[in-house]
Design an enzyme around this catalytic site. Structure first.
Site, PDB file in Angstrom:
ATOM      1  N   LYS A 264      -2.875  -4.842  -5.350  1.00  0.00           N
ATOM      2  CA  LYS A 264      -2.574  -5.024  -3.926  1.00  0.00           C
ATOM      3  C   LYS A 264      -2.694  -3.698  -3.173  1.00  0.00           C
ATOM      4  O   LYS A 264      -3.193  -3.661  -2.035  1.00  0.00           O
ATOM      5  CB  LYS A 264      -1.171  -5.606  -3.766  1.00  0.00           C
ATOM      6  CG  LYS A 264      -1.042  -7.024  -4.303  1.00  0.00           C
ATOM      7  CD  LYS A 264       0.376  -7.569  -4.152  1.00  0.00           C
ATOM      8  CE  LYS A 264       0.478  -8.993  -4.694  1.00  0.00           C
ATOM      9  NZ  LYS A 264       1.836  -9.554  -4.542  1.00  0.00           N
TER      10      LYS A 264
ATOM     11  N   ASP B 282      -0.405  -5.813 -11.046  1.00  0.00           N
ATOM     12  CA  ASP B 282      -0.583  -6.691  -9.885  1.00  0.00           C
ATOM     13  C   ASP B 282      -0.308  -5.927  -8.593  1.00  0.00           C
ATOM     14  O   ASP B 282      -1.043  -6.063  -7.618  1.00  0.00           O
ATOM     15  CB  ASP B 282       0.358  -7.889 -10.010  1.00  0.00           C
ATOM     16  CG  ASP B 282       0.138  -8.906  -8.898  1.00  0.00           C
ATOM     17  OD1 ASP B 282      -0.946  -9.514  -8.865  1.00  0.00           O
ATOM     18  OD2 ASP B 282       1.048  -9.077  -8.066  1.00  0.00           O
TER      19      ASP B 282
END
Length: 918
Positions: free
Chosen positions: A778, A774
């Protein structure tokens, strides 16, 4: 009853039997010959000059002509002359056909008349609904020699017979029915004559169709009298004198009409007068009509003749709308319009009044009020000399009052260098157009005089083009004119407002709204009065353009049709936030966010008007249908009354993300916290960004990196103002921030992970957070926003999931076995503490070296990254401006509330871009 007579004769020569004068004497029906009695006309009108002629056989003509009629004979009155009072004591009402369409509606009209407390009232009434059409149909059938005109006339008789029996009784009923049957008998004889002739003059046609008004006025007067009021009915053919100027227009003769009105009133004094609309007479006492919107025109003329306080036009709508409500559901009732604004809007197709209706009342500054007979509580629209608008209690200073459209037009463009500076070119163009009888709706010419374009009805454009080709054949052959081009399938959008005059920025706002709706303008026109800006558009763009400009000028709320994909934790929280804030957004910011659909992976809920967000969970269970993303998208985007559509993707699904490009291409705005599109294949990301830049469709994804923190917007602000990104470094995971902020002292790593899971900070399977994927997504999003062309695979990611546990079957098994690896993390922490440092899981974008990394790093206890608490995120931007001291953004970076709040913020940013006040 006094009666008139017509006789039908066949002569060898085409001779007209003119009327003869008769001495004044009393004549009864019994004194007339049977032939005359069988073809007599009702009392109200002298028809001595009507005639119908048709060549029936070689050398002969069939003539219907008016003989001297008994109605020519003045009836001596012994009553004293009563002067006609004029002024504010009079209120004029006009009731259209739908208002008197049934017996019940006629009673309602009578109630309105009775309840009006004006000292004196004049009521203009139309024929019952559809009756005028029925009367024209009678004439068409008769002159076409269609025998069904007889049964059609019987239908007219039955309609009025049954209505009268519902409304009247006793002598009133007997008197009316006697007159009705008498009139129908006359009409039958006249129609038979028309049937034989196969032709009808305009005068005869006008006489026939006017009967509907005669009957409705008489019935209404009887009903009003039943309430004990002084009431007379007026056949306005005895009063209104008009001069026909063309086949569809007449000019009132006010002086003669005023004289006749005073004479009529002296013989029929009354405080309530029920007058027939639509019909009048020529100066030669020949019946005629006031043509289109004739009853409204009648009321305006009467208002001027009586110098009335007000003219009220009763219809079946609440007033004049800011736009056609069939095309713009958010159209509002305009409380006030100036005469000029009403004039402009009616010319361009708005259902207001015919422009000529306004002329008589303007002379005396008499206001016209448009009201709804079926909604007496609605105040309606007042048309007067000057008008400041007030909508729903808000005083609107918007320079624009409303919008109107005309469809089915074509543009004609006459172009050539030989036109410049040549006097008479425009005259020659429009002379040719006039010769074919075409109506020019709009004209536009550039100052270079290189071309002239104008709009005409599409049905007339072929004749216009041929006439111009013929008229300018020599100029075209010689090359002085390059072309006479026709652009079909056009519509006109007119923007109207008296305050537009000398108000800077109106045109800019209009064209900006059209541009944001991806509407191309083909031609523009604006008069020097500045009351109107007219644009020509493609027909298929007209409704979308109308909604866009209507919304932009605050006449309606900035409305967005939204579809929510993924009613999970974040989606559900967003829906609840929308529910709680909806009323404030509407009242204070004029923003209407309508959720038209909600879909999960299995079930979806669709609505035509907007889902009740206070019950969306219940409705999804009760009325949900099988989820179909394509059908869902078509439903949300297919709403014809909302110009703007947005899909909010609250999932983490790559299949949903793959739809973004198609949605944006269709004009659907996309808002999402889903990272899959921007961190997926580079070419997909580049296509999305290119499409977004090429159109006015928006793609917002602030929540993909910092949840509710302004990370993307901060980065864009730096780049757009000319700053250069050197490095972006930060703690991007609220989950991992919480874990390492609490991984202190003697606490074990597994213990802190279990605590985070229990608190809801982690995904159901904590490995999804500990893997670092994750954070990697980003980082790649920020790298791409900074201009780096990297794939996700180019970012090395250090996972915190012990290798032996990566293949563990379930999250429960993982959590049970994680304590076995606590020592490894404990040693990392100890080494850091011995050096006076802390552990932080960070992502880094190295823009100078064009790379990125995600890993566990040590930071001094004095470093800003070491000062975090809870699940806060922190991001440091090192740029050429912020080189010595990085720009830091810090705040909560995890949790459904802040993430949903970030998405909500993007929705409101979209509304602002679409025209909502900031």
């Amino acid at each position: 009853m006094l009666m008139a007579a017509f006789s039908a004769t066949i002569s060898d020569s085409s001779r007209f039997l003119s009327s003869t004068s008769l001495p004044k004497r009393k004549i009864s029906a019994s004194s007339l010959s049977p032939q005359c009695r069988s073809f007599s006309l009702p009392k109200p009108f002298p028809l001595s000059r009507l005639n119908i002629s048709s060549r029936l056989e070689r050398g002969k003509s069939f003539t219907i002509c008016g003989q001297a009629s008994v109605s020519d004979i003045s009836v001596e009155k012994t009553t004293d002359k009563v002067n006609l009072p004029k002024g504010d004591m009079w209120a004029v009402h006009k009731f259209g056909g739908t208002c008197v369409g049934t017996s019940q509606r006629i009673k309602s009209v009578a109630d309105v008349i009775v309840s009006d407390d004006s000292e004196r009232k004049l009521v203009v009434v139309s024929a019952m609904s559809k009756v005028t059409d029925m009367m024209y149909d009678l004439i068409n059938k008769a002159q076409s020699r269609d025998d069904s005109y007889i049964s059609a006339l019987d239908a007219v008789l039955e309609k009025h017979n049954s209505t009268a029996r519902d409304l009247l009784d006793g002598d009133d009923l007997a008197t009316f029915l006697s007159q009705l049957h008498h009139d129908v008998s006359n009409l039958k004889a006249m129609l038979r004559a028309i049937y034989i002739a196969g032709h009808v003059t305009e005068s005869f046609s006008d006489f026939v169709v006017g009967h509907g008004e005669l009957w409705s006025a008489q019935m209404l007067s009887y009903v009003v009298r039943k309430n004990g009021l002084d009431c007379k009915w007026m056949d306005t053919r005895e009063v209104l004198i008009v001069n026909p100027t063309s086949s569809n227009q007449v000019d009132p003769d006010f002086l003669e009409s005023e004289r006749k009105l005073e004479k009529w009133f002296s013989q029929n004094p009354s405080k309530i007068i029920i007058a027939t609309g639509f019909i009048a007479s020529t100066p030669q006492n020949i019946p005629t009509t006031l043509k289109r919107d004739g009853s409204d025109f009648s009321a305006a003329i009467m208002g001027a003749l009586f110098r009335a306080r007000q003219v009220t036009i009763w219809t079946d709508v609440d007033g004049v709308y800011s736009a056609d409500p069939r095309k713009v559901s958010e159209a509002v009732i305009l409380r006030k319009l100036s005469y000029q604004e009403a004039w402009e809007m009616s010319y361009f197709g708005a259902n207001v009044l015919h422009p000529r209706t306004i002329i008589p009342v303007m002379r005396y500054d008499i206001p016209i009020v448009i009201r709804n007979i079926f909604n007496l509580s609605a105040p309606g629209t007042t048309i007067c000399r000057t008008a400041s608008e007030d909508v729903d209690g808000q005083n609107l200073d918007s320079p624009v009052k409303g919008f109107a459209t005309i469809d089915n037009l074509a543009l004609v463009n006459v172009e050539g260098t030989g036109m410049a500076g040549v006097p008479g070119t425009a005259s020659a163009i429009f002379s040719a157009v006039k010769d074919v009888g075409a109506n020019v709706i709009m004209i536009s010419q550039a100052s270079s005089e290189h071309s002239v374009c104008f709009a005409v009805p599409e049905k007339e454009v072929k004749a216009v083009a041929e006439a111009l080709q013929s008229r300018f054949r020599q100029a075209l052959d010689a090359g002085r004119l390059s072309q006479v081009a026709v652009i079909p399938n056009c519509s006109i959008l007119a923007t109207v407002g008296q305050k537009m005059a000398s108000t800077p920025g109106v045109s800019a706002t209009l064209f900006n709204a059209l541009a944001k709706a991806n509407i191309n303008i083909r031609a523009i026109a604006q008069g020097c009065s500045e009351y109107n800006i007219t644009v020509v558009l493609k027909r298929e763009d007209c409704i979308r353009a109308l909604r866009a400009v209507h919304s932009r000028f605050y006449l309606s709320r900035t409305t967005i049709a939204m579809g929510i994909v993924g009613p999970g934790l974040i989606g559900a929280t967003l829906l609840d936030q929308l529910r709680d804030q909806a009323a404030v957004l509407k009242e204070e910011f004029n923003i209407d966010l309508r959720v038209m659909g909600i879909t999960g992976s299995r079930t979806m809920l669709l609505s035509e008007v907007g889902i009740d967000l206070s019950r969306w969970r219940e409705l999804l269970k009760q009325k949900g249908q099988v989820a179909d993303l394509e059908k869902f998208t078509q439903h949300v985007h297919g709403n014809h009354f909302i110009p703007n559509t947005a899909v909010v993707d609250c999932t983490a699904d790559s299949n949903v993300a793959s739809c973004y490009h198609d949605w944006l291409r269709k004009g659907i705005h996309v808002i999402t916290p889903n990272k899959k599109a921007n961190s997926g294949p580079l070419d997909m990301y580049l296509k999305l960004r290119a499409l977004q830049r090429q159109s006015y469709t928006h793609y917002f994804y602030e929540a993909t990196v910092g949840a509710g923190l302004p990370i993307i917007s901060t980065l864009r602000g730096l780049l757009e103002t000319g700053d250069r990104i050197l490095r972006i470094e930060g703690i991007f995971s609220g989950t991992l921030s919480y874990i390492f902020n609490n991984f202190t002292g003697t606490r074990t790593f597994s213990e802190v992970v279990a605590e985070a899971k229990e608190a809801g900070y982690t995904e159901p399977d904590p490995r999804d957070d500990l893997s670092g994927t994750d954070v990697g997504r980003k980082v790649i999003i920020l790298a791409r926003e900074s201009g780096l062309k990297l794939e996700l695979s180019d970012i090395p990611v250090q996972t915190l999931v012990p290798e032996p546990l990566r293949a563990t079957a379930s999250a429960e098994d993982f959590m049970k076995q994680l304590p076995q690896f606590d020592n490894d993390m404990a040693k990392e922490r100890q080494d850091a503490e011995e050096s006076g440092e802390v552990l932080r899981y960070v992502g880094v974008v190295d823009a100078i070296n064009q790379k990125g990394v995600v890993e566990l790093r040590r930071y001094s206890k004095t470093h800003p990254f070491a000062q975090l608490s809870g699940s806060d995120n922190i991001i440091a931007f090192t740029t050429t401006r912020y080189k010595e001291q990085p720009l830091i953004v810090r705040g909560p970076g995890a949790g459904a509330q802040v993430t949903a709040g970030g998405v909500f913020s993007d929705i409101l940013r979209l509304a602002s871009y679409l025209g909502a006040p900031s």
